[in-house]
Write a protein that holds these residues in place. Structure first.
Motif, mmCIF file in Angstrom:
data_model
loop_
_atom_site.group_PDB
_atom_site.id
_atom_site.type_symbol
_atom_site.label_atom_id
_atom_site.label_comp_id
_atom_site.label_asym_id
_atom_site.label_seq_id
_atom_site.Cartn_x
_atom_site.Cartn_y
_atom_site.Cartn_z
ATOM 1 N N PHE A 413 0.841 -1.201 0.000
ATOM 2 C CA PHE A 413 0.000 0.000 0.000
ATOM 3 C C PHE A 413 0.877 1.253 0.000
ATOM 4 O O PHE A 413 0.677 2.180 -0.798
ATOM 5 N N ALA A 414 1.846 1.311 0.899
ATOM 6 C CA ALA A 414 2.690 2.496 1.040
ATOM 7 C C ALA A 414 3.503 2.761 -0.223
ATOM 8 O O ALA A 414 3.714 3.920 -0.616
ATOM 9 N N PHE A 415 3.965 1.678 -0.884
ATOM 10 C CA PHE A 415 4.776 1.874 -2.091
ATOM 11 C C PHE A 415 3.912 2.380 -3.246
ATOM 12 O O PHE A 415 4.387 3.146 -4.093
ATOM 13 N N ARG A 416 2.633 1.955 -3.284
ATOM 14 C CA ARG A 416 1.709 2.503 -4.290
ATOM 15 C C ARG A 416 1.597 4.018 -4.136
ATOM 16 O O ARG A 416 1.583 4.758 -5.119
ATOM 17 N N VAL A 417 1.481 4.466 -2.906
ATOM 18 C CA VAL A 417 1.322 5.896 -2.647
ATOM 19 C C VAL A 417 2.624 6.638 -2.918
ATOM 20 O O VAL A 417 2.628 7.725 -3.517
ATOM 21 N N LYS A 422 6.094 13.546 -4.423
ATOM 22 C CA LYS A 422 7.293 14.174 -4.976
ATOM 23 C C LYS A 422 8.541 13.707 -4.229
ATOM 24 O O LYS A 422 8.548 13.602 -3.005
ATOM 25 N N SER A 423 9.590 13.462 -5.000
ATOM 26 C CA SER A 423 10.860 13.009 -4.407
ATOM 27 C C SER A 423 11.556 14.168 -3.684
ATOM 28 O O SER A 423 11.446 15.318 -4.107
ATOM 29 N N ASN A 424 12.304 13.872 -2.649
ATOM 30 C CA ASN A 424 12.424 12.567 -2.007
ATOM 31 C C ASN A 424 11.148 12.252 -1.242
ATOM 32 O O ASN A 424 10.618 13.100 -0.539
ATOM 33 N N ALA A 425 10.665 11.010 -1.344
ATOM 34 C CA ALA A 425 9.369 10.657 -0.776
ATOM 35 C C ALA A 425 9.507 9.586 0.297
ATOM 36 O O ALA A 425 10.185 8.578 0.095
ATOM 37 N N ILE A 426 8.863 9.827 1.408
ATOM 38 C CA ILE A 426 8.756 8.845 2.493
ATOM 39 C C ILE A 426 7.286 8.767 2.897
ATOM 40 O O ILE A 426 6.649 9.797 3.148
ATOM 41 N N VAL A 427 6.760 7.554 2.965
ATOM 42 C CA VAL A 427 5.355 7.355 3.309
ATOM 43 C C VAL A 427 5.234 6.346 4.443
ATOM 44 O O VAL A 427 5.722 5.216 4.328
ATOM 45 N N ILE A 437 3.332 11.558 5.710
ATOM 46 C CA ILE A 437 3.946 11.668 4.379
ATOM 47 C C ILE A 437 4.972 12.791 4.386
ATOM 48 O O ILE A 437 4.672 13.920 4.804
ATOM 49 N N GLY A 438 6.174 12.477 3.924
ATOM 50 C CA GLY A 438 7.218 13.477 3.751
ATOM 51 C C GLY A 438 7.544 13.604 2.276
ATOM 52 O O GLY A 438 7.897 12.607 1.633
ATOM 53 N N ALA A 439 7.398 14.804 1.715
ATOM 54 C CA ALA A 439 7.509 14.970 0.259
ATOM 55 C C ALA A 439 8.477 16.068 -0.130
ATOM 56 O O ALA A 439 8.569 17.096 0.545
ATOM 57 N N ALA A 469 2.597 6.801 13.743
ATOM 58 C CA ALA A 469 3.699 6.077 13.109
ATOM 59 C C ALA A 469 4.090 4.828 13.878
ATOM 60 O O ALA A 469 4.743 3.935 13.326
ATOM 61 N N ILE A 470 3.725 4.747 15.138
ATOM 62 C CA ILE A 470 4.082 3.580 15.951
ATOM 63 C C ILE A 470 3.328 2.355 15.431
ATOM 64 O O ILE A 470 2.100 2.354 15.332
ATOM 65 N N GLY A 471 4.097 1.345 15.048
ATOM 66 C CA GLY A 471 3.513 0.131 14.492
ATOM 67 C C GLY A 471 3.226 0.219 13.003
ATOM 68 O O GLY A 471 2.631 -0.689 12.429
ATOM 69 N N SER A 472 3.667 1.307 12.371
ATOM 70 C CA SER A 472 3.434 1.485 10.940
ATOM 71 C C SER A 472 4.551 0.826 10.132
ATOM 72 O O SER A 472 5.517 0.293 10.676
ATOM 73 N N VAL A 473 4.404 0.897 8.808
ATOM 74 C CA VAL A 473 5.479 0.528 7.896
ATOM 75 C C VAL A 473 5.871 1.790 7.133
ATOM 76 O O VAL A 473 5.120 2.782 7.128
ATOM 77 N N VAL A 474 7.020 1.741 6.460
ATOM 78 C CA VAL A 474 7.476 2.930 5.738
ATOM 79 C C VAL A 474 7.943 2.544 4.337
ATOM 80 O O VAL A 474 8.553 1.496 4.141
ATOM 81 N N ALA A 475 7.593 3.396 3.382
ATOM 82 C CA ALA A 475 8.033 3.216 1.995
ATOM 83 C C ALA A 475 8.893 4.384 1.583
ATOM 84 O O ALA A 475 8.605 5.537 1.919
#
Length: 530
Positions: A413-417, A422-427, A437-439, A469-475
């Motif tokens: 899911f996170a990688f789809r988003v 916009k790069s650099n992108a962290i979800v 979301i960091g864009a 963010a606790i217990g989340s995943v990151v893309a």
């Protein structure tokens, strides 16, 4: 020397699109204009009771080769190209019995429409017009003497001008019509050349043309001091170009750009599998989620960044229903875009008179090929659309711990988003929703920290004690060049990571992930978006 008023004594009409043809021809006939025509156009005029000559009456040459050869003749092109009051041209016309043509009415074989319906190669070839563009260019070059009409939308204005000027056209009109005519043939040739490049699988042909028709003049561009217009290319990809606007004020340049970004993002989610909603601000997602219903997905998406969602764009991958509409209109929103909408949902949106509702009739295929363009000084960049989809990627686990089933679903899911950030992108994502979301940062670690901060702010807004963010995943849209960005995610509470991999420091990044107890998978595919 240019002459302002030129009387129209003879008109040649040869059109594929016969919209408004008979009415326009009657207006010409009322001014005493002699009508000359070809094939189906001549039949349509004759059936309407108009006196019309066949092109063969001018050329004394039969139409042949299935209509491929009918207007490519000196008596046609001489009548269009001859410069009036030029003694040499007049002598040539007299010697070869060439009669002047003062008005050309041509629209082209429907190549773009034929291509859009997915016709086979041979049918597309047969819908490439040759005689039409040749005549259009001839008449346009000689616009001091000849008027050329390529668009039925101009019929009324030309008829009115003829009536106002006792059967004559003005130089200003002829110039305007010539500009439009040259642009039309350019766009037509662009469509053909780009189609052939695709058929030949030429990724970077020696010449690349772009053509489009003005669909919407705009008050201004990104800023009030910039002029702008929205042009359509004929590409039938569902989105703002195909959408029907049910209500609300005219879309702005920024609305168009953001709405396109929103719909492309939400299209990553198969509507047969899940309902999905994307909320976009300044072309970046500020909240994306999937759920059992659109209402559930919207609530989850809004939770990610309710502050940024104010005045944003909302895109849905399914038919807008009343429950979702009721929630969406609670927040000030600029645009809603969806494949369709229920009548009750339409009525709910209608209560917000400035809220635009766009219905596209379908969703774009994220796997479909295509081209994207960007201007640079002195030229433009063209590239194939980023149609890589995470479901098609061979994901590799590179850490000691593999992700759980829940983590893997959220990683995808996170990688789809991330593909649409916009790069650099962290979800950061959890339970099928973005939580931070960091864009668009110059440093990936800064994007990671911003996303973590957003997750904390979202928790506060929801009245929760700990960060989302606790217990989340990151893309990450690209590889981590150093462990710092990864460690920032771990510090924020993420438990699993998805990234392309491929850094010279991959070993250090993997070791840091193992030490932090993170599960990490690599895709081998990067999603830079500048």
């Amino acid at each position: 020397m240019p002459v302002d008023l030129r009387p129209v004594a003879r008109a040649l009409l040869s059109v594929s699109d016969k919209t408004g043809l008979v009415e326009f021809a009657r207006a010409l006939d009322a001014q005493g204009v002699e009508l000359v025509s070809t094939g189906g156009t001549r039949k349509a005029l004759a059936d309407a009771g108009l006196a019309v000559k066949d092109i063969a009456d001018l050329t004394h040459f039969p139409e042949m080769m299935d209509g491929r050869l009918k207007t490519l003749h000196p008596k046609v092109h001489g009548g269009l190209l001859a410069i009036r009051e030029n003694p040499e041209h007049e002598a040539a016309m007299l010697a070869h019995d060439i009669r002047p043509i003062d008005l050309l009415v041509v629209n082209l074989y429907p190549f773009e429409a034929t291509l859009a319906k997915g016709a086979p190669f041979e049918e597309c070839v047969e819908n490439i017009d040759i005689g039409g563009p040749a005549m259009i260019r001839a008449a346009s070059k000689n616009h001091n003497d000849v008027a050329v009409v390529v668009d039925p939308e101009d019929y009324a204005a030309v008829a009115a001008e003829l009536a106002a000027n006792k059967g004559a056209t003005t130089l200003a009109t002829r110039k305007r019509l010539a500009q439009k005519a040259f642009a039309r043939t350019a766009a037509y040739d662009a469509a053909i050349s780009n189609w052939l490049a695709g058929e030949l699988r030429e990724e970077a042909p020696a010449w690349r043309a772009i053509g489009g028709k003005l669909a919407l003049p705009m008050r201004y561009g990104e800023n009030p001091h910039q002029a702008a217009g929205f042009y359509i290319t004929g590409d039938k990809r569902p989105g703002v170009a195909t959408a029907r606007q049910l209500q609300g004020k005219q879309l702005s340049y920024n609305n168009m750009n953001d709405t396109d970004a929103a719909f492309e993002c939400v299209a990553e989610f198969d509507p047969a599998r899940t309902a999905a909603v994307a909320i976009i601000k300044h072309a970046n997602p500020c909240g994306v989620a999937e759920g059992a219903t659109l209402e559930e997905a919207y609530v989850k998406a809004l939770r990610c960044d309710p502050v940024s969602a104010f005045g944003g764009i909302v895109a849905l991958n399914r038919r807008l229903d009343a429950a979702a509409a009721r929630k969406i209109v609670e927040v000030f929103t600029e645009v809603i875009i969806a494949p369709d909408a229920d009548e009750e949902a339409i009525a709910l949106v209608a209560a917000r008179k400035n809220l635009r509702l766009l219905l596209t009739g379908g969703a774009p295929d994220p796997r479909a090929p295509g081209l994207t363009f960007r201007s640079v000084a002195g030229g433009f960049l063209a590239q194939s659309r980023d149609n890589a989809v995470v479901d098609d990627m061979a994901l590799g686990v590179v850490t000691k711990r593999a992700p759980t089933e829940r983590e893997l679903a959220d990683l995808k899911f996170a990688f789809r988003v991330a593909k649409h950030v916009k790069s650099n992108a962290i979800v950061y994502a959890r339970d099928g929703a973005t939580v931070g979301i960091g864009a668009g940062q110059m440093s990936r670690v800064d994007s990671s920290r911003i996303a973590a901060h957003k997750a904390g702010e979202a928790a506060k807004a929801a009245g929760l004690a700990e960060s989302l963010a606790i217990g989340s995943v990151v893309a990450s849209d690209a590889f981590f060049p150093f462990p710092d960005g990864l460690l920032a995610a771990a510090e924020a509470g993420a438990t699993a990571v998805i990234q392309p991999g491929g850094s010279v420091n991959d070993k250090d990044v993997i070791a840091a992930a193992d030490e932090a107890g993170l599960a990490m998978v690599v895709t081998g595919v990067r999603h830079f978006r500048h």
